[in-house]
Scaffold this motif. Structure first.
Motif, PDB file in Angstrom:
ATOM      1  N   LYS A 142      12.853   8.066 -11.962  1.00  0.00           N
ATOM      2  CA  LYS A 142      12.416   6.599 -11.910  1.00  0.00           C
ATOM      3  C   LYS A 142      11.545   6.619 -10.397  1.00  0.00           C
ATOM      4  CE  LYS A 142      16.403   4.940 -12.218  1.00  0.00           C
ATOM      5  NZ  LYS A 142      17.374   3.883 -12.174  1.00  0.00           N
ATOM      6  N   ARG A 143      11.679   7.237  -9.624  1.00  0.00           N
ATOM      7  CA  ARG A 143      11.458   7.296  -8.114  1.00  0.00           C
ATOM      8  C   ARG A 143       9.721   7.741  -8.242  1.00  0.00           C
ATOM      9  NH1 ARG A 143      14.305  10.234  -3.425  1.00  0.00           N
ATOM     10  NH2 ARG A 143      15.790   8.748  -3.933  1.00  0.00           N
ATOM     11  N   ASP A 144       9.519   8.937  -9.023  1.00  0.00           N
ATOM     12  CA  ASP A 144       8.324   9.456  -9.214  1.00  0.00           C
ATOM     13  C   ASP A 144       7.312   8.501 -10.029  1.00  0.00           C
ATOM     14  OD1 ASP A 144       9.352  11.616  -7.858  1.00  0.00           O
ATOM     15  OD2 ASP A 144       9.355  12.737  -9.892  1.00  0.00           O
TER      16      ASP A 144
ATOM     17  N   TYR B  78       7.825   5.207 -10.019  1.00  0.00           N
ATOM     18  CA  TYR B  78       7.473   3.807  -9.217  1.00  0.00           C
ATOM     19  C   TYR B  78       6.780   4.303  -7.893  1.00  0.00           C
ATOM     20  CZ  TYR B  78       8.959   0.477  -5.256  1.00  0.00           C
ATOM     21  OH  TYR B  78       8.870  -0.444  -4.245  1.00  0.00           O
ATOM     22  N   ASN B  79       6.728   5.532  -7.143  1.00  0.00           N
ATOM     23  CA  ASN B  79       5.779   5.711  -6.250  1.00  0.00           C
ATOM     24  C   ASN B  79       4.364   5.865  -6.662  1.00  0.00           C
ATOM     25  OD1 ASN B  79       8.015   5.914  -4.323  1.00  0.00           O
ATOM     26  ND2 ASN B  79       8.257   8.168  -4.500  1.00  0.00           N
ATOM     27  N   GLU B  80       4.341   6.547  -7.798  1.00  0.00           N
ATOM     28  CA  GLU B  80       3.040   6.663  -8.465  1.00  0.00           C
ATOM     29  C   GLU B  80       2.077   5.222  -8.691  1.00  0.00           C
ATOM     30  OE1 GLU B  80      -0.525   8.492  -9.726  1.00  0.00           O
ATOM     31  OE2 GLU B  80       1.034   9.223  -8.900  1.00  0.00           O
TER      32      GLU B  80
ATOM     33  N   MET C 270       3.079   2.344  -7.101  1.00  0.00           N
ATOM     34  CA  MET C 270       3.156   1.439  -6.048  1.00  0.00           C
ATOM     35  C   MET C 270       1.888   2.122  -5.129  1.00  0.00           C
ATOM     36  SD  MET C 270       4.849  -0.679  -6.365  1.00  0.00           S
ATOM     37  CE  MET C 270       5.046  -1.584  -4.875  1.00  0.00           C
ATOM     38  N   ARG C 271       1.438   3.224  -5.571  1.00  0.00           N
ATOM     39  CA  ARG C 271       0.202   3.993  -4.478  1.00  0.00           C
ATOM     40  C   ARG C 271      -1.272   3.413  -4.876  1.00  0.00           C
ATOM     41  NH1 ARG C 271       0.674   9.660  -6.069  1.00  0.00           N
ATOM     42  NH2 ARG C 271       2.744   9.433  -5.037  1.00  0.00           N
TER      43      ARG C 271
END
Length: 299
Positions: free
Chosen positions: A289-291, A293-295, A297-298
């Motif tokens: 999930k973090r990956d 989200y980070n992708e 939000m970038r």
């Protein structure tokens, strides 16, 4: 090979050591759904095994059936099933009933039938009402070939896999669904199968019996204005010739051509919040999930 034959002669019945397991259909709504044979059988057997004893007791009281009632359901099937097989082996006759309709369909009764057959205990059907077939014959969809699939999986990933396996099926598809999940299941069907014809049937043989017929998108629009009530039976058209041609050789997931952002947006379009949409996207793609989200939000 084991062959079960009906015992029609008195001497055969007397020589039969084991008892008989009767699968007795009960009403799916209207109490008049029950047959005269079902009432007689429930009165004559030594024991009635019920999925929900409270529900069955109401039925027995209504028809003045005094037979002893015991519980047999998903959570006690191992212990209760073994005991019922023992009693059958000793010569007792037992009637198996579900909450409504035919037992052994989408309930643990099927396992009891397997155990009885393995012990060469006679298993006798007492036919009657069935929700799936009742929904099929009023659906307005083809009845010459159909596939009953029980309840769809609850988890999103499992549901997607289930739908993928069925999407090329050209027979009419029948399944059960709860009021809390029917919209989600129809939305997933729309995503993977396209806007097929469907009949949403509920409250069969009851006062508020309802059959909503239309495309999947039309039924979803109906549900948005009429909150789901009661358990549904969904009858969905199978893949037609053009569908089968379009799907031939195409086993890719529905999201293959989407970017991560588009994937998340598709879920958000199904009235899910961003957090849940990211979670489902991660499950689909096998990512953390973090990956995801980070992708997103970038950008």
């Amino acid at each position: 090979m084991k062959v079960q034959q009906s015992f029609t002669k008195a001497k055969d019945q007397e020589s039969k050591k084991a008892g008989t397991l009767y699968l007795v259909a009960t009403p799916i709504g209207n109490l008049e759904d029950i047959t005269l044979r079902a009432i007689r059988t429930l009165k004559e057997v030594d024991l009635i095994a019920a999925e929900d004893t409270r529900q069955t007791r109401k039925l027995l009281t209504h028809f003045e059936i005094p037979t002893r009632l015991v519980s047999y359901h998903e959570h006690n099937k191992s212990a209760s099933g073994s005991e019922l097989i023992r009693l059958l082996s000793e010569g007792l006759s037992i009637a198996l009933v579900s909450d409504a309709g035919l037992p052994a369909i989408s309930d643990p009764g099927a396992e009891l039938v397997v155990a009885a057959a393995e012990q060469e205990i006679a298993v006798v059907p007492i036919p009657g009402a069935n929700a799936a077939l009742s929904a099929l014959i009023i659906s307005g969809l083809p009845t010459d070939r159909f596939l009953f699939t029980g309840f769809p999986p609850r988890e999103r990933k499992a549901l997607q896999e289930w739908l993928q396996q069925l999407r090329k099926q050209d027979a009419t598809i029948i399944c059960y669904e709860s009021p809390h999940r029917v919209a989600k299941t129809l939305t997933a069907m729309l995503e993977l199968w396209g806007d097929r014809d469907v009949a949403m049937v509920r409250e069969l043989t009851k006062r508020f019996e309802e059959a909503a017929r239309g495309t999947i998108s039309e039924c979803l629009a109906w549900l948005s204005e009429h909150p789901p009530l009661g358990e549904y039976c969904l009858v969905v058209a199978g893949a037609n010739a053009s569908d089968a041609k379009d799907l031939e050789g195409d086993d890719k997931p529905w999201w293959t051509e989407l970017s991560l952002e588009e994937h998340v947006s598709r879920y958000e379009g199904q009235n899910l919040d961003r957090k849940e949409a990211i979670k489902l996207t991660a499950v689909d793609r096998g990512l953390a999930k973090r990956d995801v989200y980070n992708e997103i939000m970038r950008k």
